[in-house]
Design an enzyme around this catalytic site. Structure first.
Site, PDB file in Angstrom:
ATOM      1  N   ASP A 168       0.665  -1.277   0.291  1.00 43.22           N
ATOM      2  CA  ASP A 168       0.168  -0.481   0.135  1.00 43.22           C
ATOM      3  C   ASP A 168       0.786   1.079  -0.008  1.00 43.22           C
ATOM      4  O   ASP A 168       0.574   2.093   0.459  1.00 43.22           O
ATOM      5  CB  ASP A 168      -1.039   0.154   1.356  1.00 43.22           C
ATOM      6  N   LYS A 171       3.030   3.311  -5.598  1.00 46.93           N
ATOM      7  CA  LYS A 171       2.324   2.353  -7.215  1.00 46.93           C
ATOM      8  C   LYS A 171       3.088   1.525  -7.408  1.00 46.93           C
ATOM      9  O   LYS A 171       3.205   0.129  -7.905  1.00 46.93           O
ATOM     10  CB  LYS A 171       0.980   2.552  -7.079  1.00 46.93           C
ATOM     11  N   ASP A 196      -3.344  -3.378  -2.124  1.00 48.10           N
ATOM     12  CA  ASP A 196      -4.055  -2.096  -2.156  1.00 48.10           C
ATOM     13  C   ASP A 196      -4.466  -1.132  -3.940  1.00 48.10           C
ATOM     14  O   ASP A 196      -2.983  -1.066  -4.135  1.00 48.10           O
ATOM     15  CB  ASP A 196      -4.436  -1.194  -0.761  1.00 48.10           C
ATOM     16  N   ASN A 197      -4.647  -0.500  -4.339  1.00 49.72           N
ATOM     17  CA  ASN A 197      -5.135   0.784  -5.926  1.00 49.72           C
ATOM     18  C   ASN A 197      -4.792   0.165  -6.485  1.00 49.72           C
ATOM     19  O   ASN A 197      -3.563   0.273  -6.390  1.00 49.72           O
ATOM     20  CB  ASN A 197      -4.091   1.725  -4.763  1.00 49.72           C
ATOM     21  N   GLU A 228     -11.317   5.091  -1.599  1.00 51.60           N
ATOM     22  CA  GLU A 228     -10.726   5.220   0.560  1.00 51.60           C
ATOM     23  C   GLU A 228     -12.399   6.005   0.638  1.00 51.60           C
ATOM     24  O   GLU A 228     -12.529   7.837  -0.083  1.00 51.60           O
ATOM     25  CB  GLU A 228      -9.952   5.506   0.591  1.00 51.60           C
TER      26      GLU A 228
HETATM   27 CA    CA Z   1      -4.457   2.490  -0.378  1.00 49.93          CA
END
Ligand code: CA
Length: 244
Positions: A168, A171, A196-197, A228
């Site tokens: 997380d 990226k 995530d993401n 989020e």
């Molecule tokens: Ca995140």
């Protein structure tokens, strides 16, 4: 109306973000103050609830959030890990959720490149009473070997010892850092990596890598969800089991 407002606050929050999804305008410190003032001491549920409340009503922060947090909770509980690694501590929100879901004798090692954020997280964890089950390490896996060797030499990361990883952080570093972990041989068949993401802001190379190795070296479940603390932007959380 509530959803629309949360989206407005979300966009407003985005304007203040830097390249690394860090805000750095004092809101992290404000969060720690708010948690210490409003959450019951040594009550992990109340600390998590208070952070969500702060993010919905006071100030948008890049925590994994409650909707995606539940995906993370289930992945940790199913994996029953003993040793966990998180990349991107930020304010320590996901670490709280991981610590709540992991077995009592498990330890989470959380890597954060920003020392101010690491201090905020430590303060919140101490308030929640999990300061002895979560270890924050300031650094990155790509810092020329310093953090990798700290994990090996100070924290007993050895071959096959790592059961769970949560990505997380930056990226673009998901895939390079996964390769660094694989090079260290820390994973074992059955280890789980959650990212995530993957859709927003997006980690397309990581997603492509997992698709390319599906049912050969990895088995991945893609969880469709939202970014989020709002319901408009779509996101993906990838839960990948290492097959060895
Ligand atoms: Ca995140």
């Amino acid at each position: 109306m509530f959803l629309r407002w949360s989206y407005v606050r979300f966009l407003f929050g985005l304007r203040h973000m830097g390249a690394n999804w860090q805000v750095g305008d004092g809101r992290e410190q404000a969060l720690a103050d708010y948690v210490c003032a409003h959450a019951r001491r040594h009550d992990i549920d109340d600390v998590i609830r208070t952070i969500d409340e702060f993010c919905y009503t006071k100030s948008y922060l890049i925590n994994v959030g409650d909707e995606k947090g539940r995906i993370l909770d289930r992945a940790v509980a199913a994996a029953r890990p003993r040793r966990l690694l998180e990349l991107g501590t930020y304010c320590g929100y996901s670490a709280l959720r991981i610590a709540r879901a992991m077995p009592a004798d498990a330890v989470l090692y959380s890597i954060e490149f920003n020392p101010a954020n690491a201090a905020v997280a430590q303060r919140i964890w101490d308030h929640a009473g999990i300061g002895d089950r979560v270890v924050v390490i300031v650094g990155t896996l790509g810092d020329g070997g310093r953090t990798l060797s700290a994990l090996r030499e100070e924290h007993e990361f050895i071959s096959g010892s790592l059961d769970f990883v949560f990505l997380d952080h930056v990226k673009e570093e998901y895939l390079p850092d996964l390769h660094r972990i694989l090079e260290q041989d820390w994973l074992r068949p059955g280890s789980v990596v959650v990212a995530d993401n993957v859709k927003y802001p997006g980690a397309p190379e990581y997603r492509a890598f997992m698709r390319q190795h599906e049912r050969v070296r990895w088995r991945t479940r893609e969880h469709r969800t939202h970014a989020e603390y709002q319901k408009v932007l779509k996101d993906l959380v990838l839960e990948s089991t290492y097959l060895g």
